[in-house]
Design a protein around this motif. Structure first.
Motif, PDB file in Angstrom:
ATOM      1  N   LEU A  23       0.823  -1.210   0.000  1.00  7.39           N
ATOM      2  CA  LEU A  23       0.000   0.000   0.000  1.00  7.39           C
ATOM      3  C   LEU A  23       0.857   1.260   0.000  1.00  7.39           C
ATOM      4  O   LEU A  23       0.599   2.205  -0.757  1.00  7.39           O
ATOM      5  CB  LEU A  23      -0.932  -0.013   1.215  1.00  7.39           C
ATOM      6  CG  LEU A  23      -1.759   1.250   1.462  1.00  7.39           C
ATOM      7  CD1 LEU A  23      -2.700   1.517   0.291  1.00  7.39           C
ATOM      8  CD2 LEU A  23      -2.544   1.136   2.769  1.00  7.39           C
ATOM      9  N   SER A 156      -4.798   0.800   7.053  1.00  8.30           N
ATOM     10  CA  SER A 156      -4.768  -0.644   6.809  1.00  8.30           C
ATOM     11  C   SER A 156      -4.957  -1.448   8.089  1.00  8.30           C
ATOM     12  O   SER A 156      -5.150  -2.657   8.028  1.00  8.30           O
ATOM     13  CB  SER A 156      -3.436  -1.043   6.158  1.00  8.30           C
ATOM     14  OG  SER A 156      -2.353  -0.813   7.043  1.00  8.30           O
ATOM     15  N   CYS A 233      -7.962   0.130   3.519  1.00  4.89           N
ATOM     16  CA  CYS A 233      -7.283  -0.977   2.837  1.00  4.89           C
ATOM     17  C   CYS A 233      -6.902  -2.074   3.827  1.00  4.89           C
ATOM     18  O   CYS A 233      -5.703  -2.357   4.025  1.00  4.89           O
ATOM     19  CB  CYS A 233      -6.036  -0.468   2.118  1.00  4.89           C
ATOM     20  SG  CYS A 233      -6.306   0.943   1.033  1.00  4.89           S
TER      21      CYS A 233
END
Length: 293
Positions: A23, A156, A233
């Motif tokens: 990411l 995340s 994410c």
């Protein structure tokens, strides 16, 4: 005074999930594409949409990263190398050198380019799993409150330390305390469908915020013309978006969700949606006049 300039503050999760999933690399590479010198080197000058694929000359940009601590970056154009400043004490958040965190995308593009190249390398071996996103959002608010702008939050891992923590095990809550219990019990208990009742009650509980901390923060930041875009994410654990989403909704931001984030599956989607968020026509402030006669 002159019109409010476009302001983007990137608040990036650098916990182990963000680094290992790729990411962080995608975020840095996408932002780099919009820097003026990179936009020209990519041959975008011949593109009809060139003006939409680079930052406006007045744009201000800042970058803050976080895991179990908060890291801000001095992007002053006069520095040969960017400086990272760490705030380890979550109970006493402050922003060192706040005037050098938000900088001109054109004047400081060399510093920005260098930092975006180095961020994935700096955090490559990071093994920290704790996430202090709640405190990081408040630190970002301290930076933006004087000028307003858009906060782009990349998350995340679920916030599990500091302020405004969330729970990704909410299904363990006792269903018999639910305020929705009476909706289903009368029709289903007689037929012995207790399991169906429990499932429906659990689903409704999961769709409601665990607390109102994010909604209350949204009420505060909107007074300073700040909107929050969330790029969720999660690689493994869920983020409890039901609790976090009121911050995005009530501040006028957007939610971009990539469940079970995988760089091979979501790379292009994330790039395009981030580019859209940064290049779409945006009204930064407005004035309403009412005449009564």
């Amino acid at each position: 005074r002159p019109p409010q300039p476009p302001v983007y503050l990137f608040l990036i999760d650098v916990c182990v999930n963000s680094v290992n999933s790729g990411l962080l690399d995608i975020i840095c590479n996408t932002i780099k594409k919009l820097l003026p010198k990179n936009s020209e080197s990519n041959g975008n000058e011949g593109n009809m949409n060139n003006n939409n694929r680079t930052f406006d000359p007045r744009t201000l940009i800042g970058i803050i990263t976080f895991d179990s601590t908060i890291h801000s970056y001095n992007l002053n154009a006069n520095l040969k190398q960017t400086q990272m400043m760490v705030v380890p004490d979550l109970s006493d958040i402050f922003i060192p050198l706040p005037e050098d965190i938000l900088v001109s995308a054109h004047e400081s593009q060399n510093s920005l380019d260098m930092l975006l190249d180095n961020l994935p390398i700096m955090w490559r071996n990071n093994k920290i799993t704790d996430c202090c996103a709640g405190n990081a959002i408040k630190a970002a608010f301290m930076v933006l409150k004087k000028i307003g702008g858009k906060l782009l939050l990349f998350l995340s891992s679920a916030p599990n330390i500091g302020e405004m923590t969330v729970s990704y095990t909410r299904e363990s809550k006792q269903v018999n305390k639910s305020k929705y219990k009476n909706i289903y019990v009368s029709n289903n208990v007689k037929s012995g469908n207790n399991n169906l009742v429990d499932v429906k009650l659990r689903e409704m509980e999961m769709l409601n915020p665990l607390n109102n901390s994010y909604a209350e923060l949204a009420q505060t930041i909107t007074q300073y013309q700040i909107a929050v875009d969330l790029f969720a994410c999660p690689a493994q654990q869920q983020l409890d978006l039901a609790t976090i989403y009121p911050l995005i909704k009530n501040s006028g931001g957007s939610l971009y969700h990539y469940p079970q984030f995988n760089v091979h599956q979501y790379s292009e989607k994330l790039k395009e949606e981030l580019l859209f968020a940064l290049t779409a026509e945006t009204a930064w402030e407005s004035v309403m006049r009412i005449r009564i006669s």
